[in-house]
Design an enzyme around this catalytic site. Sequence first.
Site, PDB file in Angstrom:
ATOM      1  NE  ARG A  43      -6.188  -0.058  12.152  1.00 33.90           N
ATOM      2  CZ  ARG A  43      -5.641   0.796  11.269  1.00 33.90           C
ATOM      3  NH1 ARG A  43      -5.589   2.129  11.721  1.00 33.90           N
ATOM      4  NH2 ARG A  43      -5.597   0.458  10.094  1.00 33.90           N
ATOM      5  NE  ARG A  47      -3.091   1.402  15.919  1.00 35.60           N
ATOM      6  CZ  ARG A  47      -3.243   1.865  14.740  1.00 35.60           C
ATOM      7  NH1 ARG A  47      -3.324   0.928  13.810  1.00 35.60           N
ATOM      8  NH2 ARG A  47      -3.151   3.042  14.313  1.00 35.60           N
ATOM      9  NE  ARG A  56       2.864  -7.807  18.636  1.00 31.55           N
ATOM     10  CZ  ARG A  56       3.154  -6.599  17.611  1.00 31.55           C
ATOM     11  NH1 ARG A  56       1.675  -5.961  17.539  1.00 31.55           N
ATOM     12  NH2 ARG A  56       3.897  -6.451  16.890  1.00 31.55           N
ATOM     13  CG  ASP A  92      -2.478  -7.831   9.515  1.00 28.23           C
ATOM     14  OD1 ASP A  92      -2.012  -6.658  10.107  1.00 28.23           O
ATOM     15  OD2 ASP A  92      -2.258  -7.948   8.324  1.00 28.23           O
ATOM     16  CE1 TYR A 167      -0.881  -2.966   2.849  1.00 31.69           C
ATOM     17  CE2 TYR A 167      -3.087  -3.844   3.022  1.00 31.69           C
ATOM     18  CZ  TYR A 167      -2.190  -3.046   3.393  1.00 31.69           C
ATOM     19  OH  TYR A 167      -2.507  -2.069   4.219  1.00 31.69           O
TER      20      TYR A 167
END
Length: 365
Positions: A43, A47, A56, A92, A167
């Site tokens: 990451r 972040r 973003r 992702d 998920y």
Amino acid sequence: MTTEATGTAARDGDPRPGGPADSPFIRACRRRPGPHTPVWFMRQAGRSLPEYREIRASVPMLESCRRPELVTEITLQPVRRHGVDAAILFSDIVVPVAAAGIDLDIVPGTGPVVAEPIRTDADVERIRPITRDDVPYVDEAVRQLVVELGDTPLIGFAGAPFTLASYLVEGGPSRTHAKTKALMYGDPELWHALCARLAEVTLAFLRVQIEAGVSAVQLFDSWAGALSEADYRQYVLPHSTAVLGGLADAGVPRIHFGVGTAELLGAMGEAGADVVGVDWRTPLDVATGRIGPDRAVQGNLDPTVLLAPWPVVEAEVRRILEQGRSSPGHVFNLGHGVLPETDPDVLTRVVALVHEVSNRRADQG
């Protein structure tokens, strides 16, 4: 599947002179000596970086993953700022699943949310195979990055079948994975059909990245630590093996990482990994004993240590480097991803410290 331009490893595993394949990172992955212990951070692309947050601010996560110019810029930001030894593609784990036809979104503060969770054979059939044409933005971004990065290797990545299945079955993130385990135990035939389909999608997604020029790949099985070793071997290992084993001829190192996987480290290596990622709970020398001498290790600074005063950070970095000496190859990393509240300057100092403490140029003459 290698070119002089990208410098990715040849099929026989021998590095070409210069280029990413001769970098400290790839050398450590292949258990070869290098000038220093390489370091990158999970990451790291985003972040904690203010430049990432700015770029973003008005772009949803999935859209940012589908815009090659944004993917390129975000992936490069930590390389410019920290001087890490490898870049990791900004993306992702649900990107290939969305490309395969699953209606989902990444909700800020929550994570991936699936509109219609998987419950039946018909639901599994909704997950269609993917090709490069389904993810052209990934192919384009990787090709751009290979040029921009030069000798710095680019790591491609994907989510492992178990984590993706969780998920899809839960409909989103879960602390207990209760619905996932209920399906796994209660309808093993449907479970294996789901994971087999996800393994096909994941393998295809990684091959797109490899063919575009990444120098290594990492398979994230973030939730595998929720399982016992027996359950992992029965319900997960065959499908992770289908992915990592399916890349045995791809000519790039394969990294396998999960959280809370102390008892699974040996099995995760058996899935076909060249490098096994270790979270912060297991000392690297202990992990090396479980994984064996035929694989390198990656890790494993607790991400929260980066929030402590610098003397604490320095002591922990030195401890991990010392423990990593027991492995035939060590890639310094965190034991999970960078926390958003991390001071980027601390990450930069960690990179410099790792390079300084592990410098072997003098020893090599």
